[in-house]
Motif scaffolding. Structure first.
Motif, PDB file in Angstrom:
ATOM      1  N   LEU A 202      10.451  36.891  17.335  1.00 15.89           N
ATOM      2  CA  LEU A 202       9.705  38.186  17.720  1.00 15.89           C
ATOM      3  C   LEU A 202      10.233  39.081  16.292  1.00 15.89           C
ATOM      4  N   ALA A 203      11.092  39.656  16.050  1.00 19.85           N
ATOM      5  CA  ALA A 203      11.258  40.909  14.708  1.00 19.85           C
ATOM      6  C   ALA A 203      10.396  40.372  13.874  1.00 19.85           C
ATOM      7  N   LYS A 204      10.265  38.375  13.841  1.00 18.06           N
ATOM      8  CA  LYS A 204       9.988  38.528  11.868  1.00 18.06           C
ATOM      9  C   LYS A 204       8.332  37.947  12.417  1.00 18.06           C
ATOM     10  N   GLU A 205       7.905  37.999  13.536  1.00 16.86           N
ATOM     11  CA  GLU A 205       6.642  38.042  13.553  1.00 16.86           C
ATOM     12  C   GLU A 205       5.167  39.794  13.803  1.00 16.86           C
ATOM     13  N   ALA A 206       6.614  40.313  13.861  1.00 19.30           N
ATOM     14  CA  ALA A 206       6.178  41.553  13.517  1.00 19.30           C
ATOM     15  C   ALA A 206       6.342  42.143  12.051  1.00 19.30           C
ATOM     16  N   LEU A 207       7.253  41.267  11.365  1.00 19.76           N
ATOM     17  CA  LEU A 207       7.295  42.091   9.864  1.00 19.76           C
ATOM     18  C   LEU A 207       6.642  41.032   9.392  1.00 19.76           C
TER      19      LEU A 207
END
Length: 469
Positions: A202-207
């Motif tokens: 999820l964090a990588k999707e956001a970034l």
């Protein structure tokens, strides 16, 4: 940078199902500007920064209830002050409540007023209940989501911090402003409850949507820390630094995470360079409680590792001294105490302990003051005993509460300073009754975080003292 044209006016908020009770389009846009900067962890100079926007908001509509909610809420959530400490804040809360009683607000707005008023009284769990009521009917209310997330964090309610976002996440479609940041907020709750793979995804999707999302960077920094992936962590922070270093409300904390990797691998000089170049200047410029706890935690960890940091405690002391009587959060109190002990400031040390004892004896409606007697005071006393060389007493105070320290809030990575304190105290015990405490704690730590250089150093130290047999 936020484009002013993208900020929502009265009609846009109404179209979103989140109507604001003000006739002023300017007030609505400024409310959005404040909310956006808060979520992005940055003072956007093009908008006038948070303080500038709050001032302009009050001018645009002095009786705008949600304007009072967001300005008071941000001061309270910052935990650097309280209605007990600040007559101005107490008066601002009174005005907010009076305005809410004389206007035909929506039920959602009334719940927001109740939540902030309840937080101000120290009943943090009840404040979260009000925000959750809002989110059930209005799952895209970012203010309710953000304030509840931060408050669950202060309470150590890790599952609630995760699940609160899980309940609303499907409603945050890409067309909704700030939707990508919800991924980062959700990822943090997942990470704190050990769902590392989901959190990282999820964090990588956001970034991938917004590389400057400092909170998503922060989640990934935590994951590398918790898994002892030191090389990967350092490389990630170096590679992403240009994207988050200007997010002024969180940059210091991300640098703190970077420094943790360096302390972990024993590169103390590099860690001190980060302290001197980033963490201390940020503390001296902002004085925020997040920067306070980062500074204190970092120096204390280095001190436990045998690094001489006495002069740097003197640099931190002027910012921390004025908070000795605050007692807003026990988590803050413990970190402030580290600074007073490190600077050998016996008067302020005693002041913090005495006033915390008094708060615990007359807790009123404060959830933190109720917790002080059983958790906060023993923790603070253990810090004092360890500093005084009374390792056995420090262990006696810490061991019974070690599984309750989560209740003072903070992240797993932040509270690890207390795990390390207990291990160091156990290593220095003279009583035969505590002979195997260090061994037990180190075996547990090695099992939960394999490959940690810091743990291996501590195991070698214990072995040299014949405590691993």
């Amino acid at each position: 940078m936020v484009e002013p044209a993208s900020l929502r006016d009265c009609q846009a908020w109404k179209d979103a199902g989140l109507p604001l009770s003000t006739p002023s389009n300017e007030a609505c846009r400024l409310f959005d500007a404040i909310l956006t900067q808060c979520v992005k962890w940055t003072n956007d100079k093009s908008l006038g920064g948070l303080e500038g926007c709050v001032s302009k908001l009050k001018e645009a509509d002095p009786t705008f209830a949600m304007g009072h909610v967001i300005s008071n809420g941000l001061l309270l959530i910052g935990t650097g002050t309280s209605v007990r400490l600040s007559p101005e804040l107490a008066q601002a809360l009174k005005v907010m409540v009076e305005i809410s009683e004389t206007q035909p607000l929506t039920q959602r707005e009334r719940l927001h007023v109740s939540a902030v008023e309840t937080f101000a009284k120290g009943n943090l769990p009840k404040a979260c209940d009000f925000w959750e009521q809002i989110l059930r009917d209005h799952p895209t209310d970012m203010l309710a989501l953000k304030f509840s997330h931060d408050t669950y964090f202060y309470l150590g309610y890790q599952e609630q911090m995760r699940d609160s976002v899980a309940r609303v996440y499907p409603f945050w479609t890409p067309d909704i402003p700030l939707s990508s940041y919800v991924k980062g907020i959700y990822s943090f709750g997942l990470m704190e409850t050990n769902f590392y793979d989901q959190a990282e995804k999820l964090a990588k999707e956001a970034l991938s949507i917004n590389p400057t999302d400092a909170w998503s960077v922060h989640t990934i920094a935590h994951i590398h820390e918790m898994k002892a992936e030191i090389k990967d962590g350092v490389e990630f922070m170096q590679g992403s630094e240009s994207n988050w270093k200007d997010r002024d409300m969180l940059a210091c904390h991300n640098y703190w995470h970077w420094a943790l990797y360096l302390i972990e691998k024993g590169d103390y000089e590099a860690a001190l360079t980060i302290f001197d170049n980033h963490i201390l200047p940020s503390l001296q410029a902002s004085g925020t409680m997040l920067d306070v706890v980062d500074s204190c935690s970092m120096l204390y960890r280095l001190q436990m590792e045998g690094v001489k940091v006495a002069e740097r405690w003197q640099d931190v002391l002027p910012v921390t001294q004025k908070h000795s009587r605050d007692h807003v959060l026990l988590f803050n109190d413990a970190h402030l105490l580290m600074a007073f002990l490190g600077a050998r400031d016996t008067r302020t040390t005693q002041e913090l302990l005495t006033t915390l004892q008094e708060a615990s004896e007359s807790p009123g409606g404060s959830q933190q003051h109720h917790l002080a007697r059983d958790v906060g005071l023993p923790l603070c006393q253990a810090l004092v005993e360890a500093e005084s060389g009374n390792a056995d007493r420090a262990v006696e105070l810490l061991l019974p509460i070690r599984y309750r320290i989560v209740q003072i809030g903070g992240s797993n990575a932040q509270r690890d300073v207390f795990n390390q304190l207990l291990i160091h105290a156990a290593l220095n015990c003279s009583s035969s009754a505590h002979r195997h405490v260090a061994r037990s704690l180190l075996m547990e730590r090695d099992a939960l975080k394999p490959g940690s250089p810091l743990t291996q150093r501590l195991i070698r130290k214990a072995a040299a003292l014949h405590l691993m047999q």
